[in-house]
Structures are given as C-alpha cells and as structure tokens.
Design an enzyme around this catalytic site. Sequence first.
Site, mmCIF file in Angstrom:
data_model
loop_
_atom_site.group_PDB
_atom_site.id
_atom_site.type_symbol
_atom_site.label_atom_id
_atom_site.label_comp_id
_atom_site.label_asym_id
_atom_site.label_seq_id
_atom_site.Cartn_x
_atom_site.Cartn_y
_atom_site.Cartn_z
ATOM 1 N N GLY A 483 0.798 -1.222 0.000
ATOM 2 C CA GLY A 483 0.000 0.000 0.000
ATOM 3 C C GLY A 483 0.828 1.268 0.000
ATOM 4 O O GLY A 483 0.318 2.356 0.301
ATOM 5 N N SER A 552 12.464 -0.772 -2.025
ATOM 6 C CA SER A 552 13.786 -0.482 -1.434
ATOM 7 C C SER A 552 14.104 -1.480 -0.324
ATOM 8 O O SER A 552 14.104 -1.123 0.854
ATOM 9 C CB SER A 552 13.851 0.957 -0.921
ATOM 10 O OG SER A 552 12.763 1.301 -0.110
#
Length: 641
Positions: A483, A552
């Site tokens: 999300g 990441s």
Amino acid sequence: MTDQITTDEPVYVVEDLIAQDIDAYLDIHQHKSMLRFITCGSVDDGKSTLIGRLLYDSKMIFEDQLAALENDSKKVGTQGQEIDFALLVDGLAAEREQGITIDVAYRFFNTEKRKFIVADCPGHEQYTRNMVTGASTADLAVILIDARKGVLVQTRRHSYLCHLIGIKNIVLAVNKMDLVDYEHAVFDAIVKDYTEFARSIGIENFTAMPISGYKGDNITARSPNTPWYKGPTLVDHLETVEVLSSVDADKPLRLPVQWVNRPNLDFRGFSGLIATGSVKPGDAVRVLPSGKTSTVSRVVTLDGDLDEAVAGQSVTVCFEDEIDCSRGDVIATADNPPQAADQFEATLVWLNDDAMHVGRAYWLKLGTQTVSVTVQQPKYVVNVNTMEHLAAKTLDLNAIGVAEITTDRAIVFEPYADSRTLGGFILIDKITNATVAAGMINFSLRRAQNVHWQALEVGREAHAALKNQKPAVLWFTGLSGSGKSTVANLVEKKLHALGKHTFLLDGDNVRHGLNKDLGFTEADRIENIRRVGEVARLMTDAGLIVLTAFISPFRAEREMVRGLLPEGEFYEIFIDTPLEEAERRDVKGLYKKARSGQLKNFTGIDSPYEAPEHPAVRIDTTRQSPEDAADLIVDLLLGAS
C-alpha cells in the site's frame, strides 16, 4: 678505619660499573630498530614451527611456558621431539586440535641487533583475509615451502598478496629439508620454479634459503647438513635487512591529522603519526584538501619539544598561523603535496563471506579519513594461478579484483605504490560495521580532476524560502502490495491542498524512464535506489517535498539516501503489511508468478526484505486505513517544519 675504606671502595666502583653497563645496555636495547615480518605459505608448510623455533632459540620463553609447552607436546603426541614448537604460536583450541593456524598470531622477540614482531598467518584459503591483515603492516615476508611439495596454489596466492600489499623484502624459506635428505637438487628445482612465478607477478628479487624449523637448520646458525648453501642464516638476514621506516624518512612529509589537540586557550596543535618524511620548526607546510599553507612553529611531544621529528614518530605540530585543520586532513610539504580526488581505480581484496554489492555505499577508511564510497562492477578479477584477468560481475570471498570507486567527497591520497598510509584503505559495511575489503588505490580517474562543483547564486535555502516550506524526503518502503503508492498518493494530495510544493517518485513510473535499463537483480535494485536517491536530493535542492514509493528492500541503500540529505530531512516510512496479507491482495499478480517460478528475485519470495529498525513512522495497513495513515504522516511532517 683506613683498611675498611680501602676494602669498601672497590665495591662502590664495581656497583657503579654495573649500573653504567645496565644503563648502556638499556639504551642500546631501546634504540634497536624494529622489523615487522610475517610467515605465510600453504597449509602445514611449517610456519608456526618456524616461529616457535625462533622464540625458543632467542631465549624468549619463560620457564613456566617451557614446562607447559613440554607438557602440551606430550598431549598432542609429538614423536621424536620433546617440544612441538608450533604450540607456542597456535593458541586457539581449534588450532591445537586440528594442527593448523586459523587466526593471525603476533609474537615479539629480539636479538642483540634488532627487535622483531612476527605475524604467523594461516595457510588455508578460507583464512586469506587473516593473512592480508597480518601482511598489511609487515616490512618482510617469509614465504615457506614444504620441500616435499614444492610451489602450491596457496604459495602463489600469498606471494601475489605480499607483492600486491607492497612488501619489498621476500624470503623464500624451503622448509623441511631434513625430510628430503638435504638434497641440493630439490632446493634448486623449487627455487627455479618459484623464480619463474615470481617474475610473472613482478617480484624481481628474493632471498632463498634451505631450512628446517623442526631441526633448526640455517635458522640461527649455519647447518653442516647444507654445505652447498653459502647464503645467510634466517636470523642473520632478518637482523640486517633494510626496514621500511628508514626508506619512508627520505620521502616528503605526510602527517595525517588524527586529533586536534587543544587543552586550553593558549595551545592549539594537530596530532598524528608521521607517515613519511620529517618535520621541524620553520618548515613550510600545506594542509590538504583545503590547500591552506602555514609554517611550523613547534613540534611537541609528551617529553618536550623536538628539533626534528621523522617518519614513525607520533607528534603534535603547531602552526604560526591560525588556519583551519581538523581530523582527516593531511599536513604535507608545502611545495610537494599529495593529490585530492573522489574517483579512483583500485585493487580490492574481498574479505567478507557475502559477495560485494555493486553500487552499494560502504564506508571507506583511508588513514584518518572516513568517507562514503560506492564500488562499480569489477573490470576484472585475477586468477592467482595463471595471472589471467577474468570477467566478473562482483567479488566473492578472497577474490582479488580491480574496480572503479567513487567517494562522496574528495580525499587526500597517493598511489599505494608510493604510500601505504595514503594509498591503502579498508571498506566497512555501513549496517554491520564489518570490514569487508582491503583496497589499494592505483590512480585517480581523469574525470575526477576535470569535473568540479559549479558555484550557484541561488541555493537550496533560497528555493525553499520562495516556496515557504522546508525540503524533505518522505521515503515509503514496504513489500509489493503493501500500500505504499496508495498512502503516498493520499499524502501528496493533502500536502498539495495545503499549498505545499511536492513531487511523487513512484517505483513503477521511474522504471519506465530513468531506470528502464535496470532489472531486478540485487545489483540492479541497489543501482535503482541510488539513482532515485540522487534525483530526490536534487529535488530537495529545488525546495521540494519529495515522496518516494519503492520497495527499497535493503537497509544499506535507504541509509545511503539518508546520508545524501541534511540532518532531519529524511523520513523513513515503513508500510508494514505482513507477507500473507500483501500476497492475498496481489493486485498485479506478481506473487503468483513468483511462486510459480516465472518471476525471479521477487522480494519476500526469493529475495530478502530488510525491514526498517527505527522508522520515523510505522503504518500497519491491517489496522490503519490509508486516510488515517496519510493524516498521521502529514501531521508529523508539518509538526517538524
């Protein structure tokens, strides 16, 4: 009474002579030169036994140590010999059990002519990193070869590393000559074989000698078993060989500043160990990298001021002028300073179990300088057996390769061939603080000298003031499907409604343009985040609030981006959605493909995700709605502005 005086006087004279002799002896001992050397070679070539023999023959073993050694020798079942000399050095239980050296063992001994520190380096390939540690401070290397086995792979590896590290004095000790009946032909064949290899890697000179650490042949005294050998004994050679410090004293001054010494308002000096050259009051010096010049007013030590200090001495230098100088700077001869650059070609010896991550930011420590550095894909790795240059995408444990490196700011350096202190460095993992590589600078890249920062009239403060906001990076991280983009979009909408100047960098969108050439391997993921981090930094220079939505997965890269920004401008926002929930959503069908093997290197399935340890905000999307999460983040940002 007269008789008593006559009788006592000679006693006083003898005591005076003894005191004088002791003082003279202590003075001579104190001023002996120091030689640091290593023993290396393949497994079971007799390195520890040789050092044990040196310690024993130089009378550097106490009686209780000798008794314990004799007892231990009986336990390990030494045959035909009362003492197993290797046990003097192999201190670890695992070493004694296996009869091998694992860690580097340092031992001190001295003779009438010189003091010595010897490092016994392990022979196994998996402990090559330990050998590099021992060799890094050595002036001489004793490379042992088992006379029965000749030149082996690890012999070549250690010889290459010794040459690479810059050890100029090499002793080829053909050991265990007693096991080949001291055959001259065996010795000559090994020396011939080694000579061919040595020349191929650039070793032009070395001293070869036949020895037996077990029997003591040619260690401290010439052996009658080798009448054909006319060279020096090992100890004779160690006592007379030229040490590195005497050579360094003739070079230009290089003093890396370790500490600014300011005990009170009346004293300000700069402390450090002189790497090369000498310094005395009145010398003109230059401080790098600033280039500021001054004149030395004092050279201070704990014992008082010196008229001159030379390489190897730790001193505090005072200047006549108040110029800026701090830890990491280098004080150098004014008319012959070292260079400063931020891009180099370097040789790396990889010391970590985990392979090198191309593009990842590591700490680089060179002398007293510590900077952030990234390593590019290696140009090649070296096959130590054939000296071939082989293509490689990374560096694995014990690999030796050449690669380009880039530091985040200019550092003062010299090529390693000219200076170990300003040319040798280590790489440190930013997350674990483990030393992962040893490196040697070959030269700076030409572009490092041709590219300069352009001074701009309108800076980031002016851009931010015009927009009436504080620049920031809101870094959203989490699994695919957690999300991130949803929450980041809502945050940007709310900030935009408040009149804030923002820009959202989304992972998928960036891969359509800026990073379209990158895949999803670990190296490509690292490069993906590096580029995005640089873009985000440029956008904050323009005064923007930047939002980024990227998986990441690695902490090191997120910390790298944090390091690009001023303190307080990086907000790590962890969208903490459990893998099961993210996989249940699977809006893009990516998890299904990853589970079936159609999608490789997918985070959470066959590629790791390293969750933030101390995020600025943690959002649990199973309990918090995207709206509530967005409000929380906006409140945090505006509250800090």
